[in-house]
Each structure stands twice: as structure tokens, then as C-alpha cells.
Motif scaffolding. Structure first.
Motif, PDB file in Angstrom:
ATOM      1  N   SER A  38       0.545  -1.277  -0.037  1.00 43.10           N
ATOM      2  CA  SER A  38      -0.325  -0.100  -0.519  1.00 43.10           C
ATOM      3  C   SER A  38       0.912   1.561  -0.243  1.00 43.10           C
ATOM      4  O   SER A  38       1.767   1.230   0.522  1.00 43.10           O
ATOM      5  N   ASP A  39       0.536   2.576  -0.875  1.00 39.77           N
ATOM      6  CA  ASP A  39       1.020   3.548  -0.567  1.00 39.77           C
ATOM      7  C   ASP A  39       0.714   3.666   1.101  1.00 39.77           C
ATOM      8  O   ASP A  39       0.186   3.704   1.651  1.00 39.77           O
ATOM      9  N   PRO A  40       1.936   4.420   1.675  1.00 33.46           N
ATOM     10  CA  PRO A  40       1.599   4.863   2.880  1.00 33.46           C
ATOM     11  C   PRO A  40       0.597   5.812   3.835  1.00 33.46           C
ATOM     12  O   PRO A  40      -0.716   4.707   5.062  1.00 33.46           O
ATOM     13  N   GLY A  41      -0.484   6.639   2.786  1.00 37.70           N
ATOM     14  CA  GLY A  41      -1.101   7.388   2.684  1.00 37.70           C
ATOM     15  C   GLY A  41      -3.180   6.273   2.843  1.00 37.70           C
ATOM     16  O   GLY A  41      -4.136   6.880   3.072  1.00 37.70           O
ATOM     17  N   PHE A  42      -2.635   5.183   2.654  1.00 37.99           N
ATOM     18  CA  PHE A  42      -3.691   4.223   2.038  1.00 37.99           C
ATOM     19  C   PHE A  42      -4.121   2.883   3.233  1.00 37.99           C
ATOM     20  O   PHE A  42      -5.209   2.156   3.115  1.00 37.99           O
ATOM     21  N   VAL A  43      -2.886   3.005   4.052  1.00 40.60           N
ATOM     22  CA  VAL A  43      -2.809   1.565   4.733  1.00 40.60           C
ATOM     23  C   VAL A  43      -4.600   1.467   5.874  1.00 40.60           C
ATOM     24  O   VAL A  43      -4.803   0.203   5.840  1.00 40.60           O
ATOM     25  N   GLU A  44      -4.680   2.613   6.412  1.00 38.04           N
ATOM     26  CA  GLU A  44      -5.345   2.591   6.882  1.00 38.04           C
ATOM     27  C   GLU A  44      -6.960   2.306   6.111  1.00 38.04           C
ATOM     28  O   GLU A  44      -8.048   1.592   7.372  1.00 38.04           O
ATOM     29  N   ILE A  45      -6.693   2.644   5.011  1.00 40.90           N
ATOM     30  CA  ILE A  45      -8.096   2.176   4.614  1.00 40.90           C
ATOM     31  C   ILE A  45      -8.432   0.202   4.523  1.00 40.90           C
ATOM     32  O   ILE A  45      -9.069  -0.130   4.779  1.00 40.90           O
ATOM     33  N   GLN A  66      -0.328  13.846   4.318  1.00 42.89           N
ATOM     34  CA  GLN A  66      -0.236  15.151   3.114  1.00 42.89           C
ATOM     35  C   GLN A  66       0.741  14.052   2.041  1.00 42.89           C
ATOM     36  O   GLN A  66      -0.205  13.977   1.283  1.00 42.89           O
ATOM     37  N   MET A  67       0.921  12.192   2.457  1.00 42.37           N
ATOM     38  CA  MET A  67       0.933  11.538   1.173  1.00 42.37           C
ATOM     39  C   MET A  67      -0.547  11.489   0.889  1.00 42.37           C
ATOM     40  O   MET A  67      -0.859  10.761  -0.215  1.00 42.37           O
ATOM     41  N   ALA A  68      -1.089  10.549   2.295  1.00 42.32           N
ATOM     42  CA  ALA A  68      -2.918  10.625   1.680  1.00 42.32           C
ATOM     43  C   ALA A  68      -3.871  11.474   0.329  1.00 42.32           C
ATOM     44  O   ALA A  68      -4.262  11.072  -0.272  1.00 42.32           O
ATOM     45  N   LYS A  69      -3.421  12.710   1.027  1.00 35.57           N
ATOM     46  CA  LYS A  69      -3.680  14.184  -0.125  1.00 35.57           C
ATOM     47  C   LYS A  69      -3.214  14.219  -1.181  1.00 35.57           C
ATOM     48  O   LYS A  69      -3.494  15.184  -1.732  1.00 35.57           O
ATOM     49  N   PHE A  70      -1.963  13.820  -1.609  1.00 33.92           N
ATOM     50  CA  PHE A  70      -1.579  13.920  -3.063  1.00 33.92           C
ATOM     51  C   PHE A  70      -1.861  13.992  -3.941  1.00 33.92           C
ATOM     52  O   PHE A  70      -1.652  14.894  -4.648  1.00 33.92           O
ATOM     53  N   TRP A  71      -2.543  13.192  -4.622  1.00 32.33           N
ATOM     54  CA  TRP A  71      -3.430  13.438  -5.782  1.00 32.33           C
ATOM     55  C   TRP A  71      -4.496  14.255  -5.424  1.00 32.33           C
ATOM     56  O   TRP A  71      -4.868  14.650  -6.767  1.00 32.33           O
TER      57      TRP A  71
END
Length: 425
Positions: A38-45, A66-71
Motif C-alpha cells: 500500500s501507498d502509506p496514505g492508504f494503509v488505514e483504508i 500529506q501523502m494521503a492527499k497527494f493525488w
């Protein structure tokens, strides 16, 4: 069969992520273990759905929020470009998108070998648009999942990916391909240099990911597929007919007005929610109509005031539980929304802005399952007329009922899980 480990590596967007969740749920029901890269920003998903998730850096280190909001930030920075035709997005949005995607593959190569050695998967499923050499080289069967439009697998007889062109516009296809290859050339050369460093052969211009020699799974519904010059070999390419995850149940709330009116669901996805001006315009339209609407506003709920009494806004909806209960869906053409509307037999009005949304909007109109609409150049009367057609067109409703029966009968997540398990043999 003893329990095996299946690793899923979707790109960092809710569409691919939740498609893989649906397949992972089916794999788990078969007695196997499903884990996520996982992208680190999506682990919790993924953890929220009960899965083990291992972070893989896809960009330079940054705070997780910040990583979760990159895209999301990337998309919001391009909102002015969404007014342009797909071919005029190539040298701005599309170009910058591919630059970021190539960069993500380079970063991933730093983490992937160690993460794969840690989890020791027996099969790896990748839902992305770019090759990760470490996965191809790991030594176990790997699967490519295509959760975007099926024309991501190129063919000279069909519209080029991202073009949003009619199947019959052959002259337009050639112009789009030429422009895409011209703009993408330096990015593609850089990617081929990276492939060489990893011991991989170069790709032809415009190609960033090869079909898997083991199995390729398309989320796309087969009845809407294009007429290819070279048909795809069913031994290596299978259609999942929509791959709908199990999500939380949803109860439609009572509305303060029009509580018996036709119910709309309006969503431009997690990334498209930043186009608040467009959503506010649609909310105002609904407020003057006989309809009701559930509107997905993403992280921007605080930007809305004076919501009409026949509209309910929320930051998130369990979409597979919502769509079956509504009458018409207005969406951006993302492949989850596209396939879920067909899966549940609901007519759609698609207002595309980027990527395969353009292709899906054209396809749904050309095949008679809904309408394409320009994202900004429309009047209230235009949209009302399309909504009324969705509600009253018996031919369209018949087609939607038929494809819904077909897709639900195929049980896409179960089919995908069985295909993955079959690779163990």
C-alpha cells in the motif's frame, strides 16, 4: 488446499483500492490470506476492511496526512484543465500525471524487494498502469488488474486510452495517438532507462505496463467491450463484469422536501470532490426540481451552506449500498461508478474530467446505457431533460435490467478469486 498468501498492490486511489478489497474479501472466504502492499496514505483504508497492509513508498517521504492527499491536491491543481477536450489535456494533466506515475515506480523499487521478502506472497495482483520490476522478478505468478477502461490494453481498431473518442472516429484516433506519443516521449525514455537499470527490456513508445503472461483481469463488463482487431486471448484475459465489494449498509434519510421524488446520487469520486463550484451548481439545480439528491462532497463539507431541503450532502457514502436505492446517478466516469451503475441497472449521466472517465462517458452513451454530458457547458434544461430520459426511456431501462442480470450472475469478486487461486496449480 493449504492456506496461501495473496498480495494486492492497487494504485493510491479509491477506485482501484476498493476493487482489490472486493477481490481480497472473496479470496479470504476461500480460506486464504489476503494482504495489501500500500501507498502509506492508504494503509488505514485496507486495515479498516480488516486486512494486513504493508507500506511501500511511492514518493519522497512526507507526513502521512500529506501523502494521503497527494493525488487530491494534484487533481485540484488541474481543475482549470478539466474544461479542455481530452486531446488538449495531454500536454498538461496527462503529461504531469505520467511524470508522477513514473516517479512512483522508481520509489517503489526501493521498498518492494524487502516487503515481498517479508510477506512471501504466493501470488501478486497489481492494479496499476505501470510496471514494478520487483514484482515481475519476484518469481511467483503475478496478475495485472485493469480497473480502468478496457482500452488500457491497446488495439489499433479501438479508441486510444484517455481519448474519450467515438469508436468510429478513426481519423481522430490517429491524431490523438500521435499527440500523446509526441508529448510522452521524454517521460517514456526516462522510464525505459529505469527499466534497463532493473534488467528489463524497453517498452515501445506509449506503453508503460505489459500484460501479465499469467493472467489479466478486466473490471469492465464484456457486453460493452470494443471490437478489437486482435481479440484478447481468454486464457490470459478475463472480464470480471464489475467487481463490487461488500460495504456497510445504507439507509436513505428522510428529506425535508420532495420526499417522494425521484432520487439522484451525485458523486465525482474522492478526487473530483474538489470541484466544489460544479457540485454547488448541481445542488442548486436539484433544489429547484422535483427530485431528491444524495451528494458526495468529499473533504469539502465545510464549503457548503444553504443546502436545499431536498438535498443531503455527506463526505462519504458506501456507494455499492447507495446506488441500488437510487433512480439516476450523475458521476465523473470513474470505473467504479461506471461499472456499479451497470451492475445495479441504474442509468447514469457522466460528466468526465480526466483519465478513463472520458472513455467511459462516450462508451455509456454509444451503447445506450446512459448519457455523456460536458462537464461545464450545459444548462439546467439540458440536465433535466437527460434525467427525465433516464427515468422514462423504456428501451434504456430494458438494456440496464439485462446487463445488471448478466453482471450480477457472474459474481465478479468470486470469479477473480478463483482465477487467482487457479494460478497456484
Amino acid at each position: 488446499m493449504e492456506q496461501k498468501t495473496f498480495a494486492f498492490f492497487p494504485e493510491a486511489a479509491f477506485g482501484p483500492a476498493l476493487n482489490s478489497v472486493g477481490i481480497a474479501q472473496a479470496v479470504t472466504k476461500m480460506g486464504h490470506k489476503a494482504v495489501f502492499l500500500s501507498d502509506p496514505g492508504f494503509v488505514e483504508i485496507y486495515e479498516g476492511y480488516g486486512f494486513e497492509a504493508h507500506p511501500v513508498a511511492l514518493s519522497e517521504p512526507m507526513p502521512s496526512e500529506q501523502m494521503a492527499k497527494f493525488w487530491e491536491d494534484f487533481i485540484n491543481g488541474h481543475i482549470p484543465n478539466f474544461r479542455k477536450a481530452p486531446i488538449d489535456q495531454i500536454d498538461n494533466y496527462v503529461k504531469e500525471c505520467w511524470e508522477a506515475i513514473v516517479d512512483s515506480a522508481k520509489w517503489a523499487e526501493k521498498d518492494l524487494p524487502g516487503v515481498l521478502d517479508k510477506i512471501k506472497p504466493d501470488v501478486i495482483a497489481v492494479d496499476n498502469v505501470i510496471l514494478f520490476p520487483a514484482i515481475k522478478q519476484y518469481g511467483v505468478p503475478w496478475v495485472r488488474i485493469i480497473s480502468c477502461s478496457e482500452n488500457e490494453i491497446e488495439d489499433p481498431a479501438i479508441p486510444p486510452h484517455l481519448s474519450g473518442m467515438s469508436e468510429n472516429d478513426k481519423e481522430g484516433h490517429a491524431v490523438f495517438r500521435a499527440r500523446f506519443e509526441e508529448v510522452i516521449a521524454p517521460i517514456h525514455a526516462d522510464f525505459n532507462s529505469f527499466l534497463a537499470e532493473c534488467g528489463e527490456a524497453p517498452y515501445k513508445i506509449g506503453e508503460f505496463f505489459e500484460p501479465s503472461p499469467h493472467m489479466n483481469m478486466m473490471l469492465y463488463p464484456e457486453p460493452l467491450t470494443y471490437n478489437r482487431k486482435k481479440p484478447l486471448d481468454p486464457a490470459r484475459f478475463q472480464y470480471l463484469e464489475g467487481c463490487v465489494r461488500q460495504d456497510d449498509p445504507y439507509e436513505v434519510p428522510a428529506f425535508a422536501a420532495n420526499n417522494d421524488g425521484p432520487l439522484l446520487y451525485i458523486s465525482f469520486g474522492s478526487l473530483g470532490a474538489g470541484d466544489t463550484d460544479l457540485l454547488k451548481r448541481l445542488i442548486a439545480l436539484v433544489g429547484k426540481s422535483r427530485y431528491r439528491a444524495l451528494v458526495n462532497v468529499g473533504d469539502y463539507e465545510a464549503d457548503y451552506a444553504d443546502i436545499p431541503p431536498n438535498v443531503v450532502i455527506q463526505s462519504w457514502y458506501p456507494q455499492p449500498s447507495v446506488i441500488p436505492q437510487v433512480d439516476v446517478v450523475i458521476h465523473h466516469g470513474g470505473n467504479n461508478s461506471f461499472t456499479e451503475c451497470l451492475y445495479f441497472g441504474k442509468p447514469a449521466i457522466i460528466m468526465p474530467y480526466v483519465w478513463d472517465g472520458h472513455d467511459n462517458a462516450m462508451r455509456v452513451q454509444e451503447t445506450g446505457y446512459g448519457f455523456r454530458s460536458d462537464r461545464y457547458d450545459w444548462s439546467d434544461e439540458d440536465i433535466i431533460a437527460k434525467i427525465e430520459a433516464c427515468l422514462t426511456d423504456t428501451k434504456m431501462q430494458g438494456k440496464l435490467a439485462d446487463i445488471s442480470k448478466h453482471m450480477q450472475g457472474c459474481e465478479g469478486p468470486t470469479k477473480a478469486a478463483k482465477l487467482l487461486v487457479s494460478l497456484l496449480k
